[in-house]
Design a protein around this motif. Structure first.
Motif, short mmCIF file in Angstrom:
data_model
loop_
_atom_site.label_atom_id
_atom_site.label_comp_id
_atom_site.label_asym_id
_atom_site.label_seq_id
_atom_site.Cartn_x
_atom_site.Cartn_y
_atom_site.Cartn_z
N LYS A 39 64.99 45.35 49.57
CA LYS A 39 65.20 44.04 50.26
C LYS A 39 65.50 44.31 51.73
N GLU A 40 66.12 45.23 52.02
CA GLU A 40 66.46 45.25 53.51
C GLU A 40 65.12 45.86 54.28
N LEU A 41 64.21 46.51 53.64
CA LEU A 41 62.93 47.16 54.21
C LEU A 41 61.94 45.63 54.36
N ILE A 42 62.11 45.07 53.40
CA ILE A 42 61.12 43.70 53.54
C ILE A 42 61.66 42.78 54.69
N GLU A 43 63.02 42.48 54.65
CA GLU A 43 63.68 41.95 55.90
C GLU A 43 63.39 42.49 57.34
N ASN A 44 63.60 43.84 57.41
CA ASN A 44 63.07 44.51 58.60
C ASN A 44 61.62 44.44 58.98
N GLN A 45 60.87 44.75 57.85
CA GLN A 45 59.31 44.25 58.20
C GLN A 45 59.07 42.71 58.77
N GLN A 46 59.76 41.60 58.08
CA GLN A 46 59.55 40.39 58.61
C GLN A 46 60.29 40.24 60.17
N GLU A 47 61.49 40.82 60.33
CA GLU A 47 61.73 40.98 61.78
C GLU A 47 60.91 41.46 62.85
N LEU A 48 60.26 42.57 62.28
CA LEU A 48 59.25 43.41 63.24
C LEU A 48 58.08 42.50 63.62
N LYS A 49 57.58 41.73 62.61
CA LYS A 49 56.53 41.05 62.51
C LYS A 49 56.45 39.75 63.57
N PHE A 50 57.90 39.41 63.56
CA PHE A 50 57.87 38.20 64.58
C PHE A 50 58.31 38.87 65.97
N VAL A 51 58.92 39.95 66.14
CA VAL A 51 59.21 40.52 67.38
C VAL A 51 58.35 41.04 68.08
N ASP A 52 57.40 41.76 67.58
CA ASP A 52 56.47 42.36 68.17
C ASP A 52 55.23 41.28 68.67
N PRO A 53 54.96 40.92 69.91
CA PRO A 53 54.08 39.90 70.38
C PRO A 53 52.52 40.44 69.97
N ASP A 54 52.29 41.67 69.96
CA ASP A 54 50.97 41.97 69.61
C ASP A 54 50.62 41.88 68.25
N SER A 55 51.57 42.00 67.31
CA SER A 55 51.36 41.58 65.91
C SER A 55 51.31 40.25 65.70
N LYS A 56 52.10 39.30 66.40
CA LYS A 56 51.73 37.86 66.36
C LYS A 56 50.42 37.48 66.59
N MET A 57 49.73 38.22 67.74
CA MET A 57 48.34 38.05 68.13
C MET A 57 47.35 38.27 66.91
N TYR A 58 47.63 39.62 66.51
CA TYR A 58 46.67 40.06 65.54
C TYR A 58 46.92 39.16 64.07
N SER A 59 47.99 38.64 63.76
CA SER A 59 48.36 37.94 62.79
C SER A 59 47.55 36.57 62.81
N ARG A 60 47.71 36.11 64.07
CA ARG A 60 47.04 35.05 64.45
C ARG A 60 45.38 34.94 64.18
N ALA A 61 44.94 36.04 64.72
CA ALA A 61 43.61 36.43 64.75
C ALA A 61 43.06 36.56 63.33
N VAL A 62 43.74 37.37 62.34
CA VAL A 62 43.28 37.41 61.02
C VAL A 62 43.56 36.00 60.17
N LYS A 63 44.39 35.32 60.67
CA LYS A 63 44.32 33.77 60.06
C LYS A 63 42.99 33.06 60.45
N MET A 64 42.78 33.22 61.60
CA MET A 64 41.42 32.41 62.29
C MET A 64 40.28 33.16 61.63
N VAL A 65 40.24 34.51 61.28
CA VAL A 65 39.07 34.94 60.58
C VAL A 65 39.11 34.63 59.21
N GLU A 66 40.32 34.36 58.62
CA GLU A 66 40.29 33.93 57.00
C GLU A 66 39.61 32.30 57.26
N LEU A 67 39.99 31.78 58.36
CA LEU A 67 39.64 30.33 58.06
C LEU A 67 38.26 29.92 58.79
N GLY A 68 37.53 31.01 58.99
CA GLY A 68 36.16 31.06 59.23
C GLY A 68 35.75 30.77 60.94
#
Length: 132
Positions: free
Chosen positions: A75-104
């Motif tokens: 549970k702690e690891l999942i929470e930490n991973q979620q926090e890192l996902k929102f803290v790292d601006p690069d990961s936001k950018m890549y997450s958004r890019a992946v979502k866009m790719v998935e949407l076509g």
């Protein structure tokens, strides 16, 4: 004479009755001893089984504690991973890019919106196509 025969017959019957009672008592005592031995053996087995049950119970408690620790750690690891996902601006950018790719979204749109280099955008699209 008849009286004497009756007395002898009565005496013989009495001896026979005493013999049968004595023999029955002896058989009964042997049966009681046998049942006592069986009871002792069963009591020993019960004692052994109780100790084995206690060992199993102790092991289960230990396993349960370990599982609870692992669940907590997970549970702690999942929470930490979620926090890192929102803290790292690069990961936001890549997450958004992946979502866009998935949407076509097309390559140019991903490059423009996510500010990714062309090679990285092409790689994301390529990975997404391989995945599907």
């Amino acid at each position: 004479m008849i009286f004497e025969v009756l007395v002898l017959l009565n005496l013989a019957i009495s001896f026979f009755a005493f013999y049968m009672i004595f023999k029955g008592k002896k058989n009964y005592q042997l049966l009681i001893e046998k049942k006592d031995q069986e009871l002792t053996a069963l009591t020993q087995q019960m004692t052994i089984l109780r100790s084995e049950i206690e060992e199993v119970r102790g092991g289960l408690l230990s396993i349960g504690k370990r599982i609870l620790k692992l669940e907590h750690t997970t549970k702690e690891l999942i929470e930490n991973q979620q926090e890192l996902k929102f803290v790292d601006p690069d990961s936001k950018m890549y997450s958004r890019a992946v979502k866009m790719v998935e949407l076509g979204a097309d390559l140019d749109e991903i490059i423009k919106e996510c500010e990714l280099p062309r090679a990285e955008a092409e790689l994301l699209i390529s990975l997404h196509q391989q995945k599907n």
